[in-house]
Design an enzyme around this catalytic site. Sequence first.
Site, PDB file in Angstrom:
ATOM      1  N   GLY B  38      57.609 104.627  52.036  1.00 44.22           N
ATOM      2  CA  GLY B  38      56.419 104.167  51.337  1.00 44.22           C
ATOM      3  C   GLY B  38      56.016 105.050  50.176  1.00 44.22           C
ATOM      4  N   CYS B 248      59.156  70.902  53.938  1.00 50.16           N
ATOM      5  CA  CYS B 248      60.104  70.796  52.828  1.00 50.16           C
ATOM      6  C   CYS B 248      60.532  69.341  52.629  1.00 50.16           C
ATOM      7  CB  CYS B 248      61.325  71.671  53.108  1.00 50.16           C
ATOM      8  SG  CYS B 248      62.600  71.524  51.844  1.00 50.16           S
ATOM      9  N   CYS B 251      64.669  69.521  53.371  1.00 52.17           N
ATOM     10  CA  CYS B 251      65.227  69.761  54.697  1.00 52.17           C
ATOM     11  C   CYS B 251      64.250  69.407  55.815  1.00 52.17           C
ATOM     12  CB  CYS B 251      65.708  71.197  54.840  1.00 52.17           C
ATOM     13  SG  CYS B 251      64.368  72.404  54.926  1.00 52.17           S
ATOM     14  N   CYS B 269      61.544  74.120  50.128  1.00 52.76           N
ATOM     15  CA  CYS B 269      61.867  75.489  50.499  1.00 52.76           C
ATOM     16  C   CYS B 269      62.053  76.314  49.232  1.00 52.76           C
ATOM     17  CB  CYS B 269      63.179  75.532  51.293  1.00 52.76           C
ATOM     18  SG  CYS B 269      62.986  75.106  53.019  1.00 52.76           S
ATOM     19  N   CYS B 275      67.848  76.218  52.578  1.00 49.31           N
ATOM     20  CA  CYS B 275      67.492  74.808  52.670  1.00 49.31           C
ATOM     21  C   CYS B 275      68.767  73.951  52.710  1.00 49.31           C
ATOM     22  CB  CYS B 275      66.628  74.425  51.476  1.00 49.31           C
ATOM     23  SG  CYS B 275      65.963  72.763  51.560  1.00 49.31           S
TER      24      CYS B 275
END
Lengths: 248, 602
Positions: B38, B248, B251, B269, B275
């Site tokens: 980080g 979606c 899909c 997607c 997808c």
Amino acid sequence: MSETLMSETVLTARGLRKTFTLHTIDGRQVTSLRDVDLDLRAGEHVALAGPSGAGKSSLLRCLYRTYLPDAGSVLLRTGDVELTGLSDRAMARLRGREFGYVAQFLTAPPRTGPLQVVAATARRRGLDTDAATDAAVDALRRLNLDEALWDVDCCVLSGGERQRVNLAAGTVQPPRLLLLDEPVSALDPANREAALDLVDSLAAYGVAVLAVFHDAAAMHRLASRVLVMRDGQIIHQGTPAEVLEVAA
Amino acid sequence: MTVTATLASVHAGAPGLLDEGAKREIRRAVLTAICVPGYQVPFGSREMPVARGWGSGGLQITLALVGADDTVKVIDQGDDDGVNATNLRRLVSASTGCAETADTRDASIVQTRHRVPEDWLGGDQTLVLQVPVPEPLRGVQKSVRECGRMHAENDYAMIWVSLYEDLVRNGLITQSTGYPVFVGGRYVMATTPIPRWDVPRLHQAEHLSLFGAGREKKIYAVPPHTDVEPLTFDDVPFEVEYAPGSSCARCGRDDAFLVEAGPLGGYACSDTEWCARVRDGDADVAAHREWSPLALLPDPSRRVGVTTSEAPAPVTERERVASEQEWALKVDGIGKVHGLGGAAAVAGTGPEYRTAISPATGAVVAAWDVSFDVAPGEALGLIGESGSGKSTVLGCVTGDVTATEGRVYLSGVDGGRTDILTLSGTERRRLRVDQLAVVHQDPSAGLDLGVSAGGNIAERLTAAGWRGYHAMRRKAAELLDRVEVPLSRMDDPVATFSGGMRQRVQIAKALATEPPVLLLDEPTTGLDASVAAGVLDLLRGLLAERDVAAVVVSHDFAVIETLTDRSCVMQLGRMVEQGLTDQLVHDPHHPYTQRLVAAARR
């Protein structure tokens, strides 16, 4: 009131002296107290008499330490505290608990009402908020202050009203020692009577009162002892009858 | 032939776009970043044949890591076929000779902007992110140096305030990309450029995530199996982006990150490769559902103001009353000399010489040998004309001014045994959170004017460890009510407030953590008479009802008389007199005090 409590000494002052140096006027010296000795007993009512400028108010202020004495001692017998050498912080606390000081003029914080002023004093003397408000209500009622004025800014009150607020604050939840500086000078006869009754009743609580009155009648009525001052000294003392006769 | 391909052919066979030295530099930065999760590691960012801001940071990491055996996948907005993705992928493979793929499962390095692929990333895969804004504090702090200090001291109050303000304004967190997270419980990191939806994928991940910002020259990392926790208030749950009922259009899945599908409406997607495989039946959709953040979908019922979190334990250990001394703040022989000579320059200055300028060195002796202490429930005045050193003394206590001489003790710090002037800057700043509060003459010195009144108070509260949104709202409302700021203005920026209101907000903020010591620097100067009177009354009430030790600095006897029991008079940097305030007014001893009183008594 038992005899022992009545005769117990509350405050002893010895050799108090106060001279002001006015640096703004070439360091001119003005003396207002010269070697003042004083004893105050519980339940006793002592009046200070004498012409203007004799040092009466200066004496009260030296005891309260609004003036810092140049020499001498002020001994508070409860706890044997010497006031002139006490730290500022301890003195500020002691004032709140033990002293009542009623000046000629009200020195309330700006924009506070009578009830608030008196209740704040009662709180400093150890009451909790509710009890302090109750005590303040009692004190203001006793002095016949119109209830409509209780939450009005003190600065818009008349002289007599202010004086009563001041007196109510001084006497609420009575302190051990009460210093009065012409507390009834601006009151009409009826209110003056009520105020004097109130002060008179304090003796029963064992309060030691040191007062400056400029009228003989009030002194006759209240004082057990009168001290006559002149040029910063106590020149004479006795019962009101004796002293006022000499003065007359 | 494209420009990219030309460039690539120039370098073909040779070291590639980056020489060995440059690669090592980047690898070193990457290793450091992995060691300190980080933390933003600076690195020597090179010019790349793409514009800065187009992924030059991610590209440099990929080029430094990639070897001949690697397979690289590059996506942009989840799409392998975007212009940017295509060109970057071509650049990497052409200049290094590595293989390229669109299938997430085959890739060893996935370079991405905006998304973590829908498919699972394993321990043998590395995710490289192109970062536009690496600094999570950028939005709340402009100074790079100050941002660095805040990270170093773990001082993240301002970023909590930004979340608070987002909630106040919008009722829910709206920040999407770059949501701040705690990494490994230590550093706050910006998760740019991925949406909130993907943030949970970084937590305890199998794969290594590397973040590269070419323009800012920073690299940071989330190593495998590291905690990544979104910053959230205890009573406001972290939520991911979601349009209710969406799925979606291609899909049919509703458990992948969806984007609006264009002019025809509907959703699709964002990860086109995933997808396509779903439609081909070549995706493990059952397993995918497991790691989709479906538990974090927006749910108004979880947002209701149920709160159990209350005031946290104090930041700094408080020892009150028990300690032997009665003061809460003790200042002992404080002195400040501006200029040459230090303590040696003091001779020949002060009231008796009528100058604060050293005859020997010309240094200005702003304050010298000033001592006082204040007890709980007591207010001490510091009075003197402008330039007498009052504010210098206060500055020495707060740490804004470095004292030349002297010691300062707080009973709440080590029972009053440690001179706080010997503490580090970090420790002294911590004291400002809940030991020592200051009310400045200028409200903008104590407030962030762009933040709401409630947010300013929340800043102090979050610094003190509060994490309950509703608890902070309640506390802020309580405080603002006490200082008579209408609650209808609580969520307005302080910049829209009048001077008197700002000062009231500043007072509320100072009292928020109930510090044992309160310093008031000319609290009513600069306000007009009626407003100043109101603030003065407020302060008088607040001091009377609290057991706080207060120091009031003012040039105005009326203020000092109203607020304080004891006072010190300052002239030319020295304390010339002290006493009960009424005694100073009625029986001033020092010539200077007499002049001051005379001037005030007109």
